[in-house]
Design an enzyme around this catalytic site. Structure first.
Site, mmCIF file in Angstrom:
data_model
loop_
_atom_site.group_PDB
_atom_site.id
_atom_site.type_symbol
_atom_site.label_atom_id
_atom_site.label_comp_id
_atom_site.label_asym_id
_atom_site.label_seq_id
_atom_site.Cartn_x
_atom_site.Cartn_y
_atom_site.Cartn_z
ATOM 1 N N LYS A 80 0.836 -1.202 0.000
ATOM 2 C CA LYS A 80 0.000 0.000 0.000
ATOM 3 C C LYS A 80 0.874 1.256 0.000
ATOM 4 O O LYS A 80 1.966 1.243 0.571
ATOM 5 C CB LYS A 80 -0.848 0.036 1.281
ATOM 6 C CG LYS A 80 -1.998 -0.948 1.319
ATOM 7 C CD LYS A 80 -2.762 -0.808 2.639
ATOM 8 C CE LYS A 80 -3.843 -1.862 2.784
ATOM 9 N NZ LYS A 80 -4.947 -1.706 1.829
ATOM 10 N N ARG A 128 -10.326 -11.438 2.292
ATOM 11 C CA ARG A 128 -11.238 -12.447 1.751
ATOM 12 C C ARG A 128 -10.597 -13.841 1.743
ATOM 13 O O ARG A 128 -11.292 -14.840 1.818
ATOM 14 C CB ARG A 128 -11.705 -12.027 0.355
ATOM 15 C CG ARG A 128 -10.608 -11.918 -0.658
ATOM 16 C CD ARG A 128 -11.037 -11.147 -1.907
ATOM 17 N NE ARG A 128 -11.162 -9.712 -1.661
ATOM 18 C CZ ARG A 128 -11.538 -8.831 -2.589
ATOM 19 N NH1 ARG A 128 -11.873 -9.235 -3.801
ATOM 20 N NH2 ARG A 128 -11.625 -7.549 -2.304
HETATM 21 N N1 BES Z 1 -8.100 -3.729 4.697
HETATM 22 C C1 BES Z 1 -8.318 -3.327 3.360
HETATM 23 C C2 BES Z 1 -9.630 -2.596 3.166
HETATM 24 C C3 BES Z 1 -9.758 -1.250 3.819
HETATM 25 C C4 BES Z 1 -9.470 -0.102 3.104
HETATM 26 C C5 BES Z 1 -10.222 -1.120 5.110
HETATM 27 C C6 BES Z 1 -9.617 1.125 3.698
HETATM 28 C C7 BES Z 1 -10.361 0.105 5.692
HETATM 29 C C8 BES Z 1 -10.057 1.243 4.991
HETATM 30 C C9 BES Z 1 -8.319 -4.537 2.427
HETATM 31 O O1 BES Z 1 -7.540 -5.605 2.825
HETATM 32 C C10 BES Z 1 -7.809 -4.083 1.118
HETATM 33 O O2 BES Z 1 -6.656 -3.759 1.045
HETATM 34 N N2 BES Z 1 -8.663 -4.065 0.123
HETATM 35 C C11 BES Z 1 -8.320 -3.643 -1.173
HETATM 36 C C12 BES Z 1 -8.869 -4.643 -2.140
HETATM 37 C C13 BES Z 1 -8.403 -4.453 -3.549
HETATM 38 C C14 BES Z 1 -6.943 -4.853 -3.673
HETATM 39 C C15 BES Z 1 -9.261 -5.284 -4.453
HETATM 40 C C16 BES Z 1 -8.938 -2.272 -1.396
HETATM 41 O O3 BES Z 1 -10.060 -2.049 -0.939
HETATM 42 O O4 BES Z 1 -8.293 -1.429 -2.005
HETATM 43 MN MN MN Z 2 -5.525 -5.422 2.103
#
Ligand code: BES
Ligand code: MN
Ligand code: ZN
Length: 466
Positions: free
Chosen positions: A248, A322
């Site tokens: 990230k 997931r």
């Molecule tokens: N933990 C994150 C989701 C999240 C984002 C929670 C912002 C709280 C605030 C999750 O694991 C994630 O990184 N999701 C990605 C999925 C994507 C790679 C399809 C996302 O939402 O960007």
């Molecule tokens: Mn994630």
């Protein structure tokens, strides 16, 4: 903070007497009517306050008039917000004893009054070397004492969850979550890496590979004889989400210690459940690990085999939640429960769609989904149904495995939902995406910045209502 139920709050020696006032009406305190309403034209709009000294002429040192807005628009949710406002004002003034004179409210406000006071009373100052001494110690109110007791327990579970989600990832590790789970006096099993391997949890274990923290699969059981229902609640327990190799950017990583907020919710519920002795069997399940880009990390292109034998091509290592939930769902479905409810800070897409006031909910049983939505509504949370149409699976199709873990950017919350559904078998299931509501980057309503304990109020009440 302690809430004391008394008959006459106006005769208590308090630092502040909070007097409620509906819009364009009067309070029961003559002094307040004279100065605020008549001289200063105070209207009592919702959330407005007006402070008045009593110069030692009354047993209460000050009067805080609390506007409740239009009487016909007032409801329990507004009660909770208004009380929180008053408690926050009292904290600013360093008042220790606060009495409430609530007049003309036509419903039993006891539960939401207490919830508002307890939620507002929260702070997370354990790592401050100088702690503020601004907590309200005693609140006096005329209310139903049993209901206040119930709210106190639910609020304690929320505080437990908030503390845990606010805790830095360096301390709130998978092992720490497992140790906490073992302290509740429940029938609890913790599976380590090798046991998870034996159970075939290839999706969960892949996520854990890039971290030096050992993954822990936690299963807590609250059991009763002849339960009316059997429910499993699963909480996403990524104790830190760096994104893994699909790392990230810094701004997105900043709050990712909160990626175990759902696990914290499950732990909060299980921490208090015995005190309510509900006639329901409740399983609390957490697949806890870190998502890190260490040298053994799982990689884009890897193919994982989940507990139910389905294969997953890793499209993005940041869609790790997931994967851990896939194995947790398979595990829960084998328990022979009536309902499986999972909660997760799963997708940024859900946050984009619904903002920070509402969680997304999906499921394979409309009655379960609607029951959860209405329980949330009655208890101060908002759940909003998102679709689970099979078309969302189109973009998850893989050339070489049964599915990929991510697909199209569009409709990301629902895409994650249909992914999870592939691991649900023969059970009523609901999935609640709390990404937007679990952790606030600025204060909102009765909450300060940080963890909110999302899901605790709704799921505990849901269990108690069975
Ligand atoms: N933990 C994150 C989701 C999240 C984002 C929670 C912002 C709280 C605030 C999750 O694991 C994630 O990184 N999701 C990605 C999925 C994507 C790679 C399809 C996302 O939402 O960007
Ligand atoms: Mn994630
Ligand atoms: Zn995550």
């Amino acid at each position: 903070m302690e809430i004391k139920v008394v008959q006459d709050t106006k005769s208590i020696e308090s630092d502040i007497l909070v007097a409620s006032m509906f819009e364009n009406e009067k309070t029961v305190i003559e002094l307040a009517n004279k100065y605020a309403v008549e001289q200063d034209n105070f209207k009592g709009k919702f959330g407005e306050t007006y402070l008045l000294p009593t110069y030692g002429k009354e047993v209460y040192k000050k009067v805080l008039i609390l506007g409740l807005g239009k009487k016909e628009e007032f409801n329990p949710n507004k009660m909770r917000e208004a009380v929180a406002k008053a408690i926050k004002k009292a904290m600013q003034m360093e008042a220790k004893k606060v009495a409430f004179s609530l007049d003309g409210i036509e419903f039993d406000y006891s539960e939401q009054f207490a919830m508002g006071a307890f939620i507002a009373d929260y702070s997370f100052d354990k790592y401050k070397s100088e702690k503020k001494d601004n907590k309200v110690q005693e609140v006096y109110v005329q209310a139903n004492a049993d209901t206040v007791k119930k709210a106190e327990k639910i609020a304690a579970a929320m505080t437990f969850a908030r503390n845990l989600a606010n805790e830095p990832a360096q301390f709130a590790t998978p092992t720490e979550l497992a140790n906490i789970a073992c302290d509740f006096g429940l029938d609890t099993v913790v599976y380590g890496k090798e046991e998870c391997e034996k159970m075939g949890m290839g999706a969960f274990l892949a996520v854990a590979k890039g971290s030096s923290q050992e993954p822990k699969f936690i299963h807590m059981k609250y059991q009763v004889d002849n339960p009316k229902k059997r429910i499993a609640i699963i909480g996403k327990g990524i104790t830190f989400d760096s994104g893994g190799l699909d790392i990230k950017p810094p701004s997105s990583m900043l709050t990712m210690k909160d990626d175990m907020s759902a696990a914290a919710c499950v732990l909060g519920i299980m921490s208090i459940i015995r005190e309510f002795h509900p006639q329901v069997e409740v399983h609390g399940i957490i697949a806890a690990c870190e998502n890190m880009p260490g040298c053994s990390a799982y990689k884009p292109g890897d193919i994982l085999t989940a507990k139910n034998g389905k294969t997953i091509e890793v499209d993005n290592t940041d869609a790790e939640g997931r994967l851990t939930l896939a194995d947790a769902l398979c595990y829960a479905c084998e328990l022979g429960v009536d309902e499986v409810i999972d909660l997760a800070t799963l997708t940024g897409a859900c946050m984009v769609a619904l903002g920070t006031n509402a969680a997304g909910i999906m499921g394979n049983d409309e009655t379960l989904v609607q029951n959860l939505i209405s329980t949330a509504q009655r208890n101060g949370e908002r759940f909003w149904e998102l679709p689970l149409w099979e078309e969302y699976f189109d973009s998850l199709k893989s050339d070489i495995a049964d599915m990929k873990n991510t697909g199209s950017r569009w409709g990301g919350a629902s895409t994650a939902g249909v992914f999870l559904q592939k691991f649900v078998k023969d059970v009523k299931w609901a999935h609640i995406d709390i990404a937007g509501v679990a952790f606030l980057e600025k204060p909102q309503k009765e909450f300060i910045k940080g963890a909110t304990g999302a899901g605790v109020r709704t799921l505990l009440n849901y269990i108690l209502e069975q």
